[in-house]
Scaffold this active site. Structure first.
Site, PDB file in Angstrom:
ATOM      1  N   LEU A   9       0.866  -1.189   0.000  1.00 41.39           N
ATOM      2  CA  LEU A   9       0.000   0.000   0.000  1.00 41.39           C
ATOM      3  C   LEU A   9       0.899   1.234   0.000  1.00 41.39           C
ATOM      4  O   LEU A   9       1.586   1.503   0.989  1.00 41.39           O
ATOM      5  CB  LEU A   9      -0.898   0.028   1.243  1.00 41.39           C
ATOM      6  CG  LEU A   9      -1.633  -1.271   1.633  1.00 41.39           C
ATOM      7  CD1 LEU A   9      -2.549  -1.038   2.830  1.00 41.39           C
ATOM      8  CD2 LEU A   9      -2.426  -1.812   0.451  1.00 41.39           C
ATOM      9  N   THR A  13       8.706   6.439  -2.535  1.00 41.75           N
ATOM     10  CA  THR A  13      10.155   6.223  -2.542  1.00 41.75           C
ATOM     11  C   THR A  13      10.547   4.886  -1.915  1.00 41.75           C
ATOM     12  O   THR A  13      11.355   4.138  -2.474  1.00 41.75           O
ATOM     13  CB  THR A  13      10.822   7.357  -1.720  1.00 41.75           C
ATOM     14  OG1 THR A  13      10.257   8.592  -2.155  1.00 41.75           O
ATOM     15  CG2 THR A  13      12.305   7.386  -1.889  1.00 41.75           C
ATOM     16  N   ALA A  33      15.165 -16.733   3.595  1.00 39.31           N
ATOM     17  CA  ALA A  33      13.792 -16.838   4.102  1.00 39.31           C
ATOM     18  C   ALA A  33      13.259 -18.267   4.036  1.00 39.31           C
ATOM     19  O   ALA A  33      12.323 -18.620   4.744  1.00 39.31           O
ATOM     20  CB  ALA A  33      12.871 -15.919   3.306  1.00 39.31           C
ATOM     21  N   ARG A  49       1.987   5.909 -11.389  1.00 40.91           N
ATOM     22  CA  ARG A  49       3.229   5.816 -10.618  1.00 40.91           C
ATOM     23  C   ARG A  49       3.425   4.383 -10.119  1.00 40.91           C
ATOM     24  O   ARG A  49       4.514   3.819 -10.205  1.00 40.91           O
ATOM     25  CB  ARG A  49       3.167   6.793  -9.433  1.00 40.91           C
ATOM     26  CG  ARG A  49       4.289   6.615  -8.436  1.00 40.91           C
ATOM     27  CD  ARG A  49       4.293   7.669  -7.356  1.00 40.91           C
ATOM     28  NE  ARG A  49       3.454   7.323  -6.211  1.00 40.91           N
ATOM     29  CZ  ARG A  49       3.604   7.849  -5.001  1.00 40.91           C
ATOM     30  NH1 ARG A  49       4.547   8.746  -4.786  1.00 40.91           N
ATOM     31  NH2 ARG A  49       2.814   7.495  -4.004  1.00 40.91           N
ATOM     32  N   GLY A 187      16.494  19.305  -0.854  1.00 40.13           N
ATOM     33  CA  GLY A 187      15.611  18.147  -0.737  1.00 40.13           C
ATOM     34  C   GLY A 187      15.823  17.346   0.541  1.00 40.13           C
ATOM     35  O   GLY A 187      15.251  16.275   0.716  1.00 40.13           O
ATOM     36  N   LYS A 205       9.796   8.045  17.246  1.00 40.48           N
ATOM     37  CA  LYS A 205      10.772   6.943  17.195  1.00 40.48           C
ATOM     38  C   LYS A 205      11.268   6.564  18.595  1.00 40.48           C
ATOM     39  O   LYS A 205      11.386   5.382  18.930  1.00 40.48           O
ATOM     40  CB  LYS A 205      11.944   7.347  16.292  1.00 40.48           C
ATOM     41  CG  LYS A 205      11.525   7.502  14.830  1.00 40.48           C
ATOM     42  CD  LYS A 205      12.600   8.221  14.014  1.00 40.48           C
ATOM     43  CE  LYS A 205      12.185   8.401  12.557  1.00 40.48           C
ATOM     44  NZ  LYS A 205      13.036   9.328  11.822  1.00 40.48           N
ATOM     45  N   GLY A 302      15.627   7.229   3.251  1.00 41.18           N
ATOM     46  CA  GLY A 302      16.047   6.959   1.879  1.00 41.18           C
ATOM     47  C   GLY A 302      15.421   5.689   1.347  1.00 41.18           C
ATOM     48  O   GLY A 302      14.982   4.823   2.108  1.00 41.18           O
TER      49      GLY A 302
HETATM   50  N1  HSE Z   1      12.033  12.703   8.161  1.00 38.88           N
HETATM   51  C1  HSE Z   1      12.868  11.706   8.748  1.00 38.88           C
HETATM   52  C2  HSE Z   1      14.260  12.252   8.958  1.00 38.88           C
HETATM   53  C3  HSE Z   1      13.010  10.461   7.936  1.00 38.88           C
HETATM   54  O1  HSE Z   1      14.553  13.386   8.584  1.00 38.88           O
HETATM   55  O2  HSE Z   1      15.065  11.536   9.523  1.00 38.88           O
HETATM   56  C4  HSE Z   1      11.883   9.527   8.092  1.00 38.88           C
HETATM   57  O3  HSE Z   1      11.717   9.146   9.412  1.00 38.88           O
END
Ligand code: HSE
Length: 440
Positions: A9, A13, A33, A49, A187, A205, A302
């Site tokens: 879903l 990126t 696996a 996309r 960016g 986090k 990334g």
């Molecule tokens: N926006 C987050 C960062 C990356 O700049 O580390 C995704 O958690």
């Protein structure tokens, strides 16, 4: 054996990286696996996309519910983000008996209790390695690699955007607003960078890591959150002169009174490895009673780094999905009926050390008055730096900066003494307070 079938879903990126890495390393992943792992269906509102990302032979749909309703799909990867539709879809996928892999830290930090309970009741796994520090396998390390330990604390640089901004501010002596604009142009920072620069992303986090480290429920609402928007270039410079760098840290610590859970800029001794994590990189230091201090470093975002974590979860689920649910690794490292009720401490009960910067009138007795109030409050001074008035305010200036590093003190006590200091007629501007973590 037939490949395990995965529905994706969100074909952005990370989704694109997941396709690429799965395809490139398919043979090795299969050998690990025990069977093939294949994304057979993708949902994205932008079907063009999604088609481009998925290539031939993969069913592309606009409606995520078609993926969830497909009985052939074993695992659903949620890469939509946010707490809205993503929450609904994850709960529906669980209800449909699908295992879920998600990179959505916001969703789990805020709604984790509900989601993990639903998954437990249904006997499915919700895996989220990609939600914390991108490609760094920190969830695996905390939940499994360090399972012998009583974890005492962890501290991490877990937001690449803010670490990039702080690195640039230090290297180039620029202020926050200028560097933010540059980060957006390159960016590194989102067009709306609020969650990053205000510390919210890092708090999501660290909330997840805290739950796993200490076996407590996810409690994002109890986290103390401060971002980097108010940091001044001069504090970065003064910190440097005192042997420290300023980093946005997510910290969680077990104390006799409860758990500290906080995100804020922190002075870190320059000699620590964590202080030398530069640019958009992430790193987490974990201290366990048996292992001592360990460090995990790598790319926190990334396409392929995050895909690396998503696929690690796919492999884990592929290995374990036929196991009795009671014998799998628990979502939050501790079995749901063995969670701790250790409370998350309010910030006033946190104990740490401090950097205080006072803009003061450069006259006799000011330093004595300031240090006297600190002494009366029982706050011990570690170091004092006083700048030349000329250097601070220009030729003939009658003001100067007084920088004080304290030893450990209770935050509530520091709040009180700061109010007294602020009321002195010789303290001319709002006092700057930045916490300091020795990480020793
Ligand atoms: N926006 C987050 C960062 C990356 O700049 O580390 C995704 O958690």
């Amino acid at each position: 054996m037939k490949s395990i079938q995965v529905g994706l879903l969100g074909a952005g990126t990370v989704g694109s990286g997941t396709f690429k890495v799965l395809q490139r390393n398919q043979e090795e992943i299969k050998r690990r696996a025990g069977r093939g792992i294949e994304i057979t269906m993708v949902a994205d509102l932008d079907t063009a996309r999604a088609r481009e990302v998925a290539g031939e032979g993969v069913k592309v749909v606009a409606d995520a519910r078609e993926v969830i309703a497909n009985p052939d799909i074993d695992i659903v990867i949620e890469l939509i983000g946010g707490y809205g539709i993503a929450r609904q879809l994850v709960l529906e996928a669980i209800a449909a008996g699908k295992h879920v892999v998600t990179a959505n830290k916001a969703l789990l930090a805020v709604h984790g209790t509900e989601i993990f309970a639903a998954a437990h009741a249904k006997g499915v796994m919700v895996a989220f390695e990609a939600a914390v520090a991108g490609g760094i396998p920190i969830i695996k390390a905390l939940r499994e690699g360090l399972t012998a330990n009583s974890i005492q604390w962890l501290a991490g640089i877990i937001n690449g955007t803010t670490n990039f901004i702080l690195s640039e501010m230090r290297d180039k002596g620029l202020d926050f607003a200028t560097v933010l604009k540059e980060a957006q142009r390159l960016g590194y920072a989102e067009a709306d960078p609020t969650f990053d620069i205000e510390g919210v992303d890092a708090a999501h986090k660290v909330t997840l890591m805290s739950a796993i480290a200490f076996g407590i429920p996810v409690q994002f609402d109890k986290a103390h959150i401060e971002g980097i928007t108010k940091l001044a270039a001069q504090d970065i410079k003064y910190a440097e002169q005192l042997g420290y760098r300023i980093k946005l840290l997510g910290v969680t610590k077990r104390t006799a009174q409860g758990v500290e859970l906080r995100v804020h800029p922190s002075l870190v001794p320059s000699k620590r490895l964590l202080a030398n994590v530069e640019g958009a990189m992430n790193a987490v230091v974990v201290h366990g009673d048996a292992v001592g201090t360990t460090l995990y470093y790598g790319k926190g975002a990334g396409s392929e780094p995050t895909a690396s974590a998503v696929i690690a979860d796919l492999v884990d689920i592929t290995r374990l999905h036929t196991a009795d649910a009671a014998h799998r690794v628990p979502h939050l490292a501790f079995h749901p009926d063995a969670m701790s009720d250790l409370k998350v401490l309010p910030m006033s009960e946190v104990v740490t050390s401090y950097y205080l910067r006072l803009r003061v009138a450069d006259q006799a007795g000011v330093l004595a008055k300031v240090t006297g109030l600190l002494a009366t409050a029982g706050i011990s001074i570690d170091a004092v730096l006083q700048r030349e008035a000329d250097e601070v305010g220009g030729e003939g200036s009658t003001q100067t900066d007084l920088i004080i590093l304290t030893h450990d003190a209770r935050e509530g006590t520091v709040d009180d003494v700061m109010a007294e200091l602020q009321a002195l007629p010789t303290v001319l501007e709002p006092i700057v307070r930045i916490r300091k973590e020795e990480l020793s």
